[in-house]
Structure formats: structure tokens, C-alpha cells
Design a protein around this motif. Sequence first.
Motif, short mmCIF file in Angstrom:
data_model
loop_
_atom_site.label_atom_id
_atom_site.label_comp_id
_atom_site.label_asym_id
_atom_site.label_seq_id
_atom_site.Cartn_x
_atom_site.Cartn_y
_atom_site.Cartn_z
N ARG A 190 25.41 -28.28 -0.23
CA ARG A 190 24.69 -28.98 0.85
C ARG A 190 25.64 -29.86 1.65
N GLU A 191 26.67 -30.36 1.03
CA GLU A 191 27.69 -31.12 1.75
C GLU A 191 28.53 -30.21 2.65
N ILE A 192 28.81 -29.02 2.16
CA ILE A 192 29.66 -28.08 2.89
C ILE A 192 28.89 -27.38 4.02
N ALA A 193 27.64 -27.01 3.73
CA ALA A 193 26.86 -26.20 4.68
C ALA A 193 26.73 -26.89 6.02
N CYS A 194 26.61 -28.21 6.01
CA CYS A 194 26.42 -28.93 7.28
C CYS A 194 27.70 -28.90 8.14
N LEU A 195 28.82 -28.53 7.54
CA LEU A 195 30.08 -28.44 8.29
C LEU A 195 30.15 -27.19 9.13
N TYR A 196 29.36 -26.18 8.73
CA TYR A 196 29.44 -24.88 9.39
C TYR A 196 28.20 -24.58 10.21
N LEU A 201 31.87 -7.47 1.77
CA LEU A 201 30.97 -7.83 0.69
C LEU A 201 31.02 -9.34 0.48
N ALA A 202 29.85 -9.96 0.36
CA ALA A 202 29.78 -11.39 0.05
C ALA A 202 28.77 -11.62 -1.06
N ASN A 203 29.17 -12.38 -2.06
CA ASN A 203 28.23 -12.77 -3.10
C ASN A 203 27.12 -13.63 -2.51
N GLY A 204 25.91 -13.48 -3.04
CA GLY A 204 24.79 -14.24 -2.51
C GLY A 204 24.73 -15.68 -2.96
N ASP A 205 25.81 -16.15 -3.60
CA ASP A 205 25.83 -17.56 -4.02
C ASP A 205 27.09 -18.28 -3.58
N THR A 206 27.79 -17.72 -2.59
CA THR A 206 29.03 -18.34 -2.10
C THR A 206 28.83 -18.89 -0.70
N VAL A 207 28.92 -20.21 -0.57
CA VAL A 207 28.88 -20.87 0.75
C VAL A 207 30.31 -20.96 1.26
N HIS A 208 30.53 -20.38 2.42
CA HIS A 208 31.88 -20.33 2.98
C HIS A 208 31.78 -20.16 4.50
N PRO A 209 32.84 -20.50 5.23
CA PRO A 209 32.81 -20.35 6.69
C PRO A 209 33.19 -18.94 7.13
N ALA A 210 32.90 -18.62 8.38
CA ALA A 210 33.24 -17.30 8.93
C ALA A 210 34.74 -17.07 9.02
N SER A 211 35.53 -18.13 8.88
CA SER A 211 36.99 -17.95 8.89
C SER A 211 37.43 -17.03 7.76
N VAL A 212 36.67 -16.98 6.66
CA VAL A 212 37.01 -16.09 5.55
C VAL A 212 36.89 -14.64 5.98
N LEU A 223 21.99 -16.91 2.14
CA LEU A 223 21.81 -15.67 2.89
C LEU A 223 21.85 -15.93 4.39
N ASP A 224 21.23 -17.03 4.84
CA ASP A 224 21.31 -17.40 6.26
C ASP A 224 22.76 -17.58 6.68
N LEU A 225 23.49 -18.37 5.91
CA LEU A 225 24.88 -18.67 6.28
C LEU A 225 25.73 -17.41 6.31
N THR A 226 25.53 -16.53 5.33
CA THR A 226 26.33 -15.31 5.26
C THR A 226 26.01 -14.37 6.42
N LEU A 227 24.74 -14.20 6.73
CA LEU A 227 24.37 -13.35 7.87
C LEU A 227 24.90 -13.94 9.17
N GLY A 228 24.88 -15.27 9.27
CA GLY A 228 25.46 -15.93 10.44
C GLY A 228 26.95 -15.64 10.55
N ASN A 229 27.66 -15.65 9.42
CA ASN A 229 29.08 -15.31 9.42
C ASN A 229 29.30 -13.88 9.88
N PHE A 230 28.49 -12.96 9.36
CA PHE A 230 28.63 -11.56 9.75
C PHE A 230 28.45 -11.41 11.26
N ALA A 231 27.41 -12.06 11.80
CA ALA A 231 27.16 -11.98 13.24
C ALA A 231 28.32 -12.56 14.03
#
Length: 251
Positions: free
Chosen positions: A245-251, A112-123, A41-49
Motif C-alpha cells: 500500500r505504501e508502494i502502490a501510491c507511487l505508481y 508473465l506477472a505473478n498476481g501478488d507482485t506490486v511493481h512499476p511498468a519500468s519492469v 491485478l489492476d496495477l499489473t493490467l495498467g502496466n501491460f497497457a
Amino acid sequence: MIGLVLAAGAGRRLRPYTDTLPKALVPVGRPGGAEAATTVLDLTLGNFAEVGLTDAAVVIGYRGEAVIERQAELEKKYGVKLHLVHNDKAEEWNNAYSLWCARDVLTEGVILANGDTVHPASVERTLLSARGNGQRIILALDTVKQLADEEMKVVTADGKGVRRITKLMDPAEATGEYIGVTLIESEAAAALADALKATYERDPQLYYEDGYQELVNRGFQVDTAAIGEVSWVEIDNHDDLKRAREIACLY
């Protein structure tokens, strides 16, 4: 346009984390690191912002009180006003109903973003850049990844958009994998809500992607945008969590 996160699911395969938390609040930061408490949720809200969205709705259900407790903190951290939508059947029914619960939010136009998808704001940027040619619903599609049985697979046709979207497909037939992020224009809200209602009434255990298929079957064009070579993961189990956890640190 606002953000929308589906965060009502129990995520039973992630126990013991999900004994007390919804899947969207399971930590994906590296244990012991400065960002250890970071969640999907943190990562997704960060992407939205990052792409300029200042409002977001979050559909909550299972352990929803954990999201409520963090609401003020998340709003302050990401500068995004949160609106909580309650799913009263989160532990009984699948997410076609969960998205239908947010039908009033869809009228705003959403990412819309699923609450279980870790992805970058580029999406999100890819989806926003794909607007403007009459598309009403645009799915983020990974056309690079090697597919297997569990993925939400999509078949497209030139000029006609999505033809099929389902897990129940030979991976060799698929154009790519839907990653759980969609741009939905406000003018698609009524048609999508009706398709979702028909879907969960047919079978409460169906996915909202089955609602997309219902739309396609009705003659509604659902489009896609390829995300390119992007590191992302849908978190279903502990192996996925390790990858997240490996991916999240990239973003």
C-alpha cells in the motif's frame, strides 16, 4: 506478445481478505483514499497497457468468480482484452501447474506477472528492451535488494544465464532475486510447457521457477535483466500488504 497473470492462488496468510477474494484482488490502495479498491491485478493490467499490450490472459482458480465479475470493468478501464484460463487444482497444487494451464497462451509470447507482485511498468519496459539478442526467456532480477531466506534467489553466470533458481540457497551465493515477472518468447513455449509438466508430475507442490530450473538442467538458456533500484514487493502476508500500500501510491 500479450500479458499473462497468475491469479489462481488462495493467499491464506492474507485472511480475512482472501476468505472471499483471490490474492490478486486484495485491495492495495490506501484505505479511505480515492484508489482504495486498486488491486495487484489492476496495477499489473495498467502496466501491460502502459507498455502497449492490448491482450492479457489471467489464470484463475480460487475464488475465480471474483475475477469473472470484474472482467468487463477491467477490460474497459485498462483497454486490455482479457482471456480467462481456469486452473482446476488451484487449491491443491502449486503454481508450476498453474503456469502449465496457460501453455496455449505461451505460444503467443507473453510477459508473465505473478498476481501478488506490486511493481512499476519500468519492469516490463526493462524486459522488452532486453529482447533482440536471441534470448527466449528473460527473468526480471533485483540485484540491489538485501536477500534473506524466503526470497526466490538466482545465480547467474556470464554468457550462460541462470545457473540456479531456488529459495533454498545461501543468500550470499545469489546474484539477485527473481521478482515474479518474466518475458517468454513464443519459441520457448513448447520447451517450457514440457519442463513444467515434468516439474508438477514430480511434485505438485513445486513452483514454476522449479520448471525454469528444469529447463536450465536440460541445457536451455534462461536469461535475466536487472531492474535497477525499483520499489516492489511480493505480497505473502499482512506486513507485505502494508508495504504494498505504501508502494502502490507511487505508481
